[in-house]
Design an enzyme around this catalytic site. Sequence first.
Site, PDB file in Angstrom:
ATOM      1  N   LYS A   1      36.996  35.755  38.919  1.00  0.00           N
ATOM      2  CA  LYS A   1      37.733  36.240  40.092  1.00  0.00           C
ATOM      3  C   LYS A   1      39.139  35.643  40.087  1.00  0.00           C
ATOM      4  O   LYS A   1      39.350  34.538  39.565  1.00  0.00           O
ATOM      5  CB  LYS A   1      36.979  35.923  41.382  1.00  0.00           C
ATOM      6  CG  LYS A   1      37.141  34.525  41.874  1.00  0.00           C
ATOM      7  CD  LYS A   1      36.774  34.399  43.345  1.00  0.00           C
ATOM      8  CE  LYS A   1      37.160  33.012  43.833  1.00  0.00           C
ATOM      9  NZ  LYS A   1      37.980  32.945  44.990  1.00  0.00           N
TER      10      LYS A   1
ATOM     11  N   LYS B   1      43.307  30.912  43.201  1.00  0.00           N
ATOM     12  CA  LYS B   1      44.512  30.080  43.326  1.00  0.00           C
ATOM     13  C   LYS B   1      44.485  28.906  42.382  1.00  0.00           C
ATOM     14  O   LYS B   1      45.510  28.418  41.951  1.00  0.00           O
ATOM     15  CB  LYS B   1      44.537  29.475  44.728  1.00  0.00           C
ATOM     16  CG  LYS B   1      44.896  30.396  45.793  1.00  0.00           C
ATOM     17  CD  LYS B   1      45.027  29.562  47.059  1.00  0.00           C
ATOM     18  CE  LYS B   1      45.020  30.448  48.257  1.00  0.00           C
ATOM     19  NZ  LYS B   1      43.850  30.217  49.094  1.00  0.00           N
TER      20      LYS B   1
ATOM     21  N   LYS C   1      33.017  25.266  40.267  1.00  0.00           N
ATOM     22  CA  LYS C   1      34.168  24.361  40.411  1.00  0.00           C
ATOM     23  C   LYS C   1      33.874  22.967  39.903  1.00  0.00           C
ATOM     24  O   LYS C   1      34.767  22.290  39.395  1.00  0.00           O
ATOM     25  CB  LYS C   1      34.627  24.311  41.871  1.00  0.00           C
ATOM     26  CG  LYS C   1      35.293  25.593  42.321  1.00  0.00           C
ATOM     27  CD  LYS C   1      36.112  25.399  43.555  1.00  0.00           C
ATOM     28  CE  LYS C   1      36.879  26.666  43.869  1.00  0.00           C
ATOM     29  NZ  LYS C   1      37.636  26.556  45.106  1.00  0.00           N
TER      30      LYS C   1
HETATM   31  P1  ATP Z   1      40.153  28.908  45.071  1.00  0.00           P
HETATM   32  O1  ATP Z   1      39.678  29.898  44.052  1.00  0.00           O
HETATM   33  O2  ATP Z   1      41.153  27.968  44.584  1.00  0.00           O
HETATM   34  O3  ATP Z   1      39.000  28.284  45.780  1.00  0.00           O
HETATM   35  P2  ATP Z   1      40.749  31.234  46.463  1.00  0.00           P
HETATM   36  O4  ATP Z   1      41.745  31.900  45.635  1.00  0.00           O
HETATM   37  O5  ATP Z   1      39.316  31.659  46.399  1.00  0.00           O
HETATM   38  O6  ATP Z   1      40.860  29.702  46.189  1.00  0.00           O
HETATM   39  P3  ATP Z   1      40.509  30.904  49.310  1.00  0.00           P
HETATM   40  O7  ATP Z   1      41.471  30.294  50.219  1.00  0.00           O
HETATM   41  O8  ATP Z   1      39.333  30.068  48.954  1.00  0.00           O
HETATM   42  O9  ATP Z   1      41.230  31.327  47.956  1.00  0.00           O
HETATM   43  O10 ATP Z   1      40.031  32.307  49.869  1.00  0.00           O
HETATM   44  C1  ATP Z   1      40.508  32.894  51.064  1.00  0.00           C
HETATM   45  C2  ATP Z   1      39.917  34.279  51.265  1.00  0.00           C
HETATM   46  O11 ATP Z   1      40.293  35.132  50.178  1.00  0.00           O
HETATM   47  C3  ATP Z   1      38.382  34.328  51.314  1.00  0.00           C
HETATM   48  O12 ATP Z   1      37.991  35.280  52.282  1.00  0.00           O
HETATM   49  C4  ATP Z   1      37.996  34.789  49.966  1.00  0.00           C
HETATM   50  O13 ATP Z   1      36.751  35.452  49.954  1.00  0.00           O
HETATM   51  C5  ATP Z   1      39.136  35.753  49.625  1.00  0.00           C
HETATM   52  N1  ATP Z   1      39.321  35.831  48.191  1.00  0.00           N
HETATM   53  C6  ATP Z   1      39.640  34.819  47.359  1.00  0.00           C
HETATM   54  N2  ATP Z   1      39.760  35.239  46.097  1.00  0.00           N
HETATM   55  C7  ATP Z   1      39.516  36.580  46.131  1.00  0.00           C
HETATM   56  C8  ATP Z   1      39.497  37.601  45.135  1.00  0.00           C
HETATM   57  N3  ATP Z   1      39.753  37.315  43.875  1.00  0.00           N
HETATM   58  N4  ATP Z   1      39.227  38.854  45.508  1.00  0.00           N
HETATM   59  C9  ATP Z   1      38.977  39.151  46.810  1.00  0.00           C
HETATM   60  N5  ATP Z   1      38.976  38.241  47.805  1.00  0.00           N
HETATM   61  C10 ATP Z   1      39.229  36.969  47.479  1.00  0.00           C
END
Ligand code: ATP
Length: 340
Positions: A205, A208, A115
């Site tokens: 991955k 968001k 990040k």
């Molecule tokens: P960002 O990438 O902007 O940090 P994010 O999409 O990873 O956000 P979070 O709120 O940080 O979202 O994650 C919330 C939950 O969703 C965590 O348990 C994380 O491990 C899970 N998670 C996030 N992205 C994925 C993914 N691509 N596949 C499976 N689980 C995910």
Amino acid sequence: MNPSKKVVLSAVQPTNSAHIGNYLGAIKNWIPYLELYDCLFFAVDLHSITVNQDPTELRENTYRSIATYMACGIDPAKATLFVQSQVPAHAELAWVLTCNSSMGELSRMTQYKDKSQRHGTHIPTGLFTYPVLMAADILLYGTHLVPVGEDQKQHLELARDLAERMNHRYPKDSAGVESPLFQIPEPMIAKVGARVMSLQDPALKMSKSDPSPGACVFLNDSDKEIEKKFKRAVTDSGTEVPAENPSPGIQNLIQIQASFLEEPFEKVHSRYIGKQYGYLKVDTASVAVEKIRPIRTEIDKILNDRDYLTKVIRKGQETAAARAEKVRNEVYKRIGFIGQ
Ligand code: ATP
Ligand code: LTN
């Protein structure tokens, strides 16, 4: 709260709406725990501000996060649902843990390395200390189990290290009796859906904060948007699904469909061997549309009943704050603060 039950705790950042990675890798897997464990689920707005947020959107997305938990089946009568910034002990313990962590161990966090690259020379300090705040979230509630996606495993290891370090540094309670300060938490990573990849770059991955349009399928996307995103999903230059070693983009679509349908990967894969990619895309889109539609409708319904949602959040805050303050007070006493 039932003290004989293990504590399960997890959270999602209220940045944007939740996406299918959050749903399949995290939220969906929490449902069976409601009957078995003492569950706490919350929206980590303090974590969201590690990158710039529009205040109106952050506020709305925070309500949306709690509404999303409920719409996905998390009954507020069976779990504590709350908002992180409403419980001051999170920020307070985070500071204590920051003083007990090292620059070296935080520099090794892969999420920080990934990040921070997006920020040139102005890397927000919060991105660096983010995992310490997450450790505070977990350790404040005597958490045994933390269900998260694969990407959070390293952060969980840091939380365990910090808990062990603090237990070692401060082994005695205020009465001088030896007792561990923190419970050592364990990660719980789902077997399917733990790593949903971007539809635009299957090496990344689904995230968001990915600026690429179409990379991420959100739970508030319309049926049409969902179909369009799957149709445009990046696969590879081939045309038919192979029996062996499908490419990462194809594997991702199979995983997503398998995870929504709760079927093994191999079973879904076998339906498409030798068929053109288009069939897999269309079917996966249609499974996603059918599963997401009722959730989206329910989120909107809950968001429109703001009084009810506010009551749920208020009740969650009271429960969480009472529990967290006890642990924070014990920490403050052990480290030598004069206390409240
Ligand atoms: P960002 O990438 O902007 O940090 P994010 O999409 O990873 O956000 P979070 O709120 O940080 O979202 O994650 C919330 C939950 O969703 C965590 O348990 C994380 O491990 C899970 N998670 C996030 N992205 C994925 C993914 N691509 N596949 C499976 N689980 C995910
Ligand atoms: N860092 C997590 C969100 C998060 C979390 C937590 C998850 C913050 N605090 C405590 C589990 C337990 C993420 O998914 N990015």
